[in-house]
Design a protein around this motif. Structure first.
Motif, PDB file in Angstrom:
ATOM      1  N   HIS A  32       0.839  -1.203   0.000  1.00  0.00           N
ATOM      2  CA  HIS A  32       0.000   0.000   0.000  1.00  0.00           C
ATOM      3  C   HIS A  32       0.872   1.251   0.000  1.00  0.00           C
ATOM      4  O   HIS A  32       0.592   2.216  -0.714  1.00  0.00           O
ATOM      5  N   HIS A  33       1.927   1.219   0.790  1.00  0.00           N
ATOM      6  CA  HIS A  33       2.840   2.363   0.841  1.00  0.00           C
ATOM      7  C   HIS A  33       3.502   2.571  -0.528  1.00  0.00           C
ATOM      8  O   HIS A  33       3.649   3.709  -0.993  1.00  0.00           O
ATOM      9  N   ALA A  34       3.887   1.484  -1.166  1.00  0.00           N
ATOM     10  CA  ALA A  34       4.512   1.579  -2.492  1.00  0.00           C
ATOM     11  C   ALA A  34       3.539   2.165  -3.516  1.00  0.00           C
ATOM     12  O   ALA A  34       3.930   2.976  -4.359  1.00  0.00           O
ATOM     13  N   VAL A  35       2.266   1.770  -3.447  1.00  0.00           N
ATOM     14  CA  VAL A  35       1.245   2.303  -4.359  1.00  0.00           C
ATOM     15  C   VAL A  35       1.103   3.805  -4.158  1.00  0.00           C
ATOM     16  O   VAL A  35       1.107   4.588  -5.119  1.00  0.00           O
ATOM     17  N   PHE A  72      -8.793   2.763  -9.485  1.00  0.00           N
ATOM     18  CA  PHE A  72      -8.716   1.306  -9.417  1.00  0.00           C
ATOM     19  C   PHE A  72      -8.164   0.867  -8.067  1.00  0.00           C
ATOM     20  O   PHE A  72      -8.680  -0.059  -7.438  1.00  0.00           O
ATOM     21  N   TYR A  73      -7.102   1.529  -7.611  1.00  0.00           N
ATOM     22  CA  TYR A  73      -6.519   1.180  -6.316  1.00  0.00           C
ATOM     23  C   TYR A  73      -7.518   1.405  -5.190  1.00  0.00           C
ATOM     24  O   TYR A  73      -7.578   0.628  -4.235  1.00  0.00           O
ATOM     25  N   PHE A  74      -8.292   2.466  -5.292  1.00  0.00           N
ATOM     26  CA  PHE A  74      -9.307   2.723  -4.278  1.00  0.00           C
ATOM     27  C   PHE A  74     -10.355   1.610  -4.291  1.00  0.00           C
ATOM     28  O   PHE A  74     -10.711   1.073  -3.238  1.00  0.00           O
ATOM     29  N   GLU A  75     -10.838   1.259  -5.479  1.00  0.00           N
ATOM     30  CA  GLU A  75     -11.834   0.192  -5.588  1.00  0.00           C
ATOM     31  C   GLU A  75     -11.322  -1.132  -5.036  1.00  0.00           C
ATOM     32  O   GLU A  75     -12.088  -1.927  -4.510  1.00  0.00           O
ATOM     33  N   SER A  76     -10.026  -1.346  -5.167  1.00  0.00           N
ATOM     34  CA  SER A  76      -9.410  -2.600  -4.720  1.00  0.00           C
ATOM     35  C   SER A  76      -8.930  -2.537  -3.273  1.00  0.00           C
ATOM     36  O   SER A  76      -8.232  -3.438  -2.817  1.00  0.00           O
ATOM     37  N   ASP A  77      -9.296  -1.482  -2.569  1.00  0.00           N
ATOM     38  CA  ASP A  77      -8.945  -1.292  -1.157  1.00  0.00           C
ATOM     39  C   ASP A  77      -7.440  -1.240  -0.919  1.00  0.00           C
ATOM     40  O   ASP A  77      -6.945  -1.702   0.106  1.00  0.00           O
ATOM     41  N   PHE A  78      -6.686  -0.675  -1.854  1.00  0.00           N
ATOM     42  CA  PHE A  78      -5.254  -0.491  -1.666  1.00  0.00           C
ATOM     43  C   PHE A  78      -4.928   0.856  -1.032  1.00  0.00           C
ATOM     44  O   PHE A  78      -3.779   1.108  -0.701  1.00  0.00           O
ATOM     45  N   PRO A  80      -6.037   3.950   1.856  1.00  0.00           N
ATOM     46  CA  PRO A  80      -6.876   4.326   2.992  1.00  0.00           C
ATOM     47  C   PRO A  80      -7.830   5.457   2.584  1.00  0.00           C
ATOM     48  O   PRO A  80      -7.533   6.251   1.686  1.00  0.00           O
ATOM     49  N   GLN A  81      -8.957   5.514   3.238  1.00  0.00           N
ATOM     50  CA  GLN A  81     -10.000   6.488   2.899  1.00  0.00           C
ATOM     51  C   GLN A  81      -9.498   7.939   2.906  1.00  0.00           C
ATOM     52  O   GLN A  81      -9.815   8.684   1.972  1.00  0.00           O
ATOM     53  N   PRO A  82      -8.726   8.381   3.894  1.00  0.00           N
ATOM     54  CA  PRO A  82      -8.276   9.783   3.868  1.00  0.00           C
ATOM     55  C   PRO A  82      -7.436  10.132   2.632  1.00  0.00           C
ATOM     56  O   PRO A  82      -7.526  11.236   2.111  1.00  0.00           O
ATOM     57  N   ILE A  83      -6.662   9.167   2.145  1.00  0.00           N
ATOM     58  CA  ILE A  83      -5.845   9.405   0.949  1.00  0.00           C
ATOM     59  C   ILE A  83      -6.745   9.597  -0.262  1.00  0.00           C
ATOM     60  O   ILE A  83      -6.582  10.550  -1.030  1.00  0.00           O
ATOM     61  N   ILE A  84      -7.700   8.694  -0.455  1.00  0.00           N
ATOM     62  CA  ILE A  84      -8.550   8.807  -1.637  1.00  0.00           C
ATOM     63  C   ILE A  84      -9.425  10.053  -1.542  1.00  0.00           C
ATOM     64  O   ILE A  84      -9.686  10.695  -2.556  1.00  0.00           O
TER      65      ILE A  84
END
Length: 195
Positions: A32-35, A72-78, A80-84
């Motif tokens: 997740h951090h890498a993404v 896509f990353y958000f949809e795949s739960d990669f 956290p909510q505050p980031i998106i």
């Protein structure tokens, strides 16, 4: 003796499972951090180009590709909510919500707008058509009449910052319903039948 060995095997199995779980959680956090780092770095490289108006079609294309990937990353739960939430708010500076009925672009009504203030996103009409190449983005930034009424109501009651937050929530709601689109359901069903 066999009973003692069984207890030891159970304890070792539990420890092994715990170790595997902790390793998996660490790997997931690292991924997740890498993404997040990858997307942030790519945006930083694009940001100087995004500040130069008029935008080139190449810059718009690169930005839309990045946004589509982030969704896509958000949809795949990669993510956290505050980031998106923060990323979607930033996207709204470039990609307007598009009314579902007539394809016109939505802008918040300005309470005290300056006559020479242009609050529209920096994309040209031709560049805006590139959104159709990204079905996820195109769907996420659509605006139903009901959602528009809610946004305007929130603005009247709580102000433009709250209305902007409501716009982010609208995009999130659209993303959640995007997964339920018939063509995606058919893909999932067909793949499940193939397995």
């Amino acid at each position: 003796m066999l009973e003692s060995l069984a207890h030891i095997a159970t304890i070792l199995g539990a420890v092994g499972l715990l170790f595997a779980l902790l390793t998996w959680q660490g790997s997931r956090k690292s991924f997740h951090h890498a993404v997040i780092t990858n997307c942030t770095t790519r945006f930083q490289k694009l940001s100087s180009k995004l500040g130069q108006l008029p935008l080139t079609t190449e810059t718009v294309q690169q930005y839309l590709e990045l946004c589509n990937e982030e969704l896509f990353y958000f949809e795949s739960d990669f993510l956290p909510q505050p980031i998106i939430d923060e990323w979607l708010d930033g996207m709204l500076s470039f990609i307007s919500l598009r009314r579902e009925d007539d394809e016109s672009l939505f802008q918040l009504p300005q309470v005290s707008a300056q006559p020479d203030t242009d609050l529209s996103p920096p994309f040209s009409a031709e560049q805006y058509l590139l959104l159709k190449n990204f079905p996820r983005l195109y769907y996420a930034f659509r605006l139903t009449l009901q959602a528009e009424k809610v946004i305007i109501g929130v603005q009247r009651k709580y102000g433009p910052d709250a209305a902007r937050a409501q716009m982010v929530l609208t995009v999130i709601d659209n993303l959640h319903s995007y997964k339920e689109q018939p063509f995606l359901k058919h893909l999932h069903r067909t793949r499940a039948e193939a397995w």
